[in-house]
Design an enzyme around this catalytic site. Structure first.
Site, PDB file in Angstrom:
ATOM      1  NE  ARG A 124     -59.257   1.945  10.281  1.00 21.52           N
ATOM      2  CZ  ARG A 124     -58.041   1.861  10.783  1.00 21.52           C
ATOM      3  NH1 ARG A 124     -57.343   0.755  10.637  1.00 21.52           N
ATOM      4  NH2 ARG A 124     -57.527   2.879  11.458  1.00 21.52           N
ATOM      5  CG  ASN A 127     -64.368   9.759   6.505  1.00 17.32           C
ATOM      6  OD1 ASN A 127     -64.849  10.155   7.562  1.00 17.32           O
ATOM      7  ND2 ASN A 127     -63.838   8.545   6.363  1.00 17.32           N
ATOM      8  CB  VAL A 129     -56.060  12.115   0.991  1.00 12.70           C
ATOM      9  CG1 VAL A 129     -57.090  11.044   0.676  1.00 12.70           C
ATOM     10  CG2 VAL A 129     -55.705  12.127   2.479  1.00 12.70           C
ATOM     11  CE1 TYR A 170     -58.745  13.989  14.479  1.00 13.37           C
ATOM     12  CE2 TYR A 170     -60.060  15.134  16.119  1.00 13.37           C
ATOM     13  CZ  TYR A 170     -59.958  14.219  15.088  1.00 13.37           C
ATOM     14  OH  TYR A 170     -61.079  13.539  14.660  1.00 13.37           O
ATOM     15  CE  LYS A 191     -60.745  15.601  11.882  1.00 14.66           C
ATOM     16  NZ  LYS A 191     -61.102  14.967  10.596  1.00 14.66           N
TER      17      LYS A 191
HETATM   18  P1  NAD Z   1     -60.340   5.053  11.177  1.00 16.24           P
HETATM   19  O1  NAD Z   1     -58.951   5.143  11.670  1.00 16.24           O
HETATM   20  O2  NAD Z   1     -61.192   3.888  11.534  1.00 16.24           O
HETATM   21  O3  NAD Z   1     -60.366   5.165   9.568  1.00 16.24           O
HETATM   22  C1  NAD Z   1     -59.564   6.104   8.887  1.00 16.24           C
HETATM   23  C2  NAD Z   1     -59.325   5.606   7.476  1.00 16.24           C
HETATM   24  O4  NAD Z   1     -58.552   6.605   6.789  1.00 16.24           O
HETATM   25  C3  NAD Z   1     -58.499   4.309   7.436  1.00 16.24           C
HETATM   26  O5  NAD Z   1     -59.093   3.382   6.544  1.00 16.24           O
HETATM   27  C4  NAD Z   1     -57.130   4.775   6.943  1.00 16.24           C
HETATM   28  O6  NAD Z   1     -56.424   3.781   6.195  1.00 16.24           O
HETATM   29  C5  NAD Z   1     -57.511   5.971   6.075  1.00 16.24           C
HETATM   30  N1  NAD Z   1     -56.391   6.903   5.885  1.00 16.24           N
HETATM   31  C6  NAD Z   1     -55.560   7.391   6.851  1.00 16.24           C
HETATM   32  N2  NAD Z   1     -54.630   8.172   6.291  1.00 16.24           N
HETATM   33  C7  NAD Z   1     -54.884   8.199   4.952  1.00 16.24           C
HETATM   34  C8  NAD Z   1     -54.272   8.845   3.840  1.00 16.24           C
HETATM   35  N3  NAD Z   1     -53.178   9.625   3.988  1.00 16.24           N
HETATM   36  N4  NAD Z   1     -54.793   8.654   2.606  1.00 16.24           N
HETATM   37  C9  NAD Z   1     -55.884   7.862   2.437  1.00 16.24           C
HETATM   38  N5  NAD Z   1     -56.503   7.213   3.449  1.00 16.24           N
HETATM   39  C10 NAD Z   1     -55.998   7.381   4.695  1.00 16.24           C
HETATM   40  O7  NAD Z   1     -61.009   6.423  11.639  1.00 16.24           O
HETATM   41  P2  NAD Z   1     -62.538   6.895  11.743  1.00 16.24           P
HETATM   42  O8  NAD Z   1     -62.867   6.966  13.188  1.00 16.24           O
HETATM   43  O9  NAD Z   1     -63.399   6.147  10.807  1.00 16.24           O
HETATM   44  O10 NAD Z   1     -62.355   8.403  11.260  1.00 16.24           O
HETATM   45  C11 NAD Z   1     -62.785   8.866   9.999  1.00 16.24           C
HETATM   46  C12 NAD Z   1     -62.802  10.385  10.053  1.00 16.24           C
HETATM   47  O11 NAD Z   1     -63.718  10.802  11.073  1.00 16.24           O
HETATM   48  C13 NAD Z   1     -61.472  11.045  10.396  1.00 16.24           C
HETATM   49  O12 NAD Z   1     -61.326  12.223   9.648  1.00 16.24           O
HETATM   50  C14 NAD Z   1     -61.614  11.378  11.862  1.00 16.24           C
HETATM   51  O13 NAD Z   1     -60.788  12.442  12.255  1.00 16.24           O
HETATM   52  C15 NAD Z   1     -63.072  11.739  11.920  1.00 16.24           C
HETATM   53  N6  NAD Z   1     -63.673  11.689  13.247  1.00 16.24           N
HETATM   54  C16 NAD Z   1     -63.701  10.524  13.940  1.00 16.24           C
HETATM   55  C17 NAD Z   1     -64.279  10.506  15.203  1.00 16.24           C
HETATM   56  C18 NAD Z   1     -64.360   9.253  16.022  1.00 16.24           C
HETATM   57  O14 NAD Z   1     -64.751   9.355  17.193  1.00 16.24           O
HETATM   58  N7  NAD Z   1     -64.028   8.084  15.487  1.00 16.24           N
HETATM   59  C19 NAD Z   1     -64.826  11.673  15.740  1.00 16.24           C
HETATM   60  C20 NAD Z   1     -64.783  12.851  15.004  1.00 16.24           C
HETATM   61  C21 NAD Z   1     -64.207  12.844  13.737  1.00 16.24           C
END
Ligand code: NAD
Length: 254
Positions: free
Chosen positions: A21, A95, A69, A162, A166
């Protein structure tokens, strides 16, 4: 090769962690649209299976692989499953990530460890495993998801673990890029700003403040990261390694 052809990924083999997702799904869709076969790697196998079925409609091969992961054995098994399905790995998008907001003074050890394990150690483990396969092939491109929170401290939410995770991803990326350049393996990261996914949209109380502090006055949507990752995954970026591409609506300008 024309510049448009440089972005094509026809026949390439990719995996995306956290691919079920959010940002992972969006980027997996872009990779598939560009012609790559894609493995969706996630803890949430049910959603990953659904995403894999959706992407198959684009005419590429997809698989879903249940993997934590943070677990080295599961990561090795994940690489084996992808190699046996696809034969090789050309592109890795590391990711998967979480965010826990707790004040530093009262943060539990468990919360700290969970964030670092998933966001930093998880990226190391999946990059290392993919890198080994790519070094053997003498080619490959790895993209890690960092964050603008690896560059600056956001407020008002307290998120020291966090932020540290990062910032770690950004320098881990540069370290791997330097080590693996001689093997024709490139390693880069992206640093998104606030993107509308479950991770951020669930924190309703903070959204107005985030928007006020973003020069573009809005959150990004996951599709706005597709071009950045496609660039780093493709032959359009063959002289780009060890870089971090910030995609944040200008947040880090101020
Ligand atoms: P999200 O919560 O929608 O999706 C994260 C996905 O990672 C989920 O499908 C979850 O099941 C999976 N996941 C979590 N722990 C896991 C594990 N141990 N092993 C395998 N899969 C695992 O989050 P997102 O917003 O899509 O974030 C994706 C990445 O982008 C993350 O690293 C997040 O820190 C980074 N990020 C997000 C934002 C934002 O504003 N959404 C901003 C900067 C960085």
């Amino acid at each position: 090769m024309s510049i448009l052809d440089q972005f094509k990924l026809t026949g390439k083999k990719a995996f995306v962690t956290g691919g079920a997702r959010g940002i992972g799904k969006s980027v997996a869709t872009a990779l598939a649209e560009a012609g790559a076969d894609v493995a969706l790697v996630d803890l949430d196998i049910e959603t990953a299976e659904k995403t894999a079925a959706e992407l198959r409609q684009l005419g590429v091969n997809t698989i879903a692989v249940k993997t934590d992961v943070t677990n080295p054995k599961e990561v090795e098994a994940m690489i084996d499953a992808i190699l046996s399905a696809f034969g090789t790995i050309d592109i890795a998008f590391n990711n998967a990530g979480i965010c826990i907001n707790e004040p530093a003074a009262t943060m539990t050890f468990e919360a700290w460890k969970k964030v670092i394990d998933i966001n930093l150690t998880g990226v190391f483990l999946t990059a290392q495993a993919a890198g080994r396969a790519m070094i053997q092939n003498k080619k490959g491109t790895i993209i890690n998801t960092a964050s603008m929170s690896g560059h600056i401290v956001n407020e008002p939410q307290p998120q020291c673990a966090y932020n540290a995770s990062k910032a770690g991803v950004i320098l881990l990326t540069k370290s791997l890029a330097a080590e693996w350049a001689e093997h024709n393996v490139r390693v880069n990261s992206i640093s998104p700003g606030y993107i509308g996914t479950e991770m951020t949209l669930s924190a309703k109380q903070w959204i107005p403040g985030w928007l006020a502090r973003t020069p573009q006055k809005r959150m990004g949507n996951p599709e706005e990261l597709q071009g950045a990752v496609l660039y780093l995954a493709s032959d359009a970026s063959t002289f780009t390694t060890g870089t971090d591409l910030v995609v944040d609506g200008g947040f880090t300008c101020w």
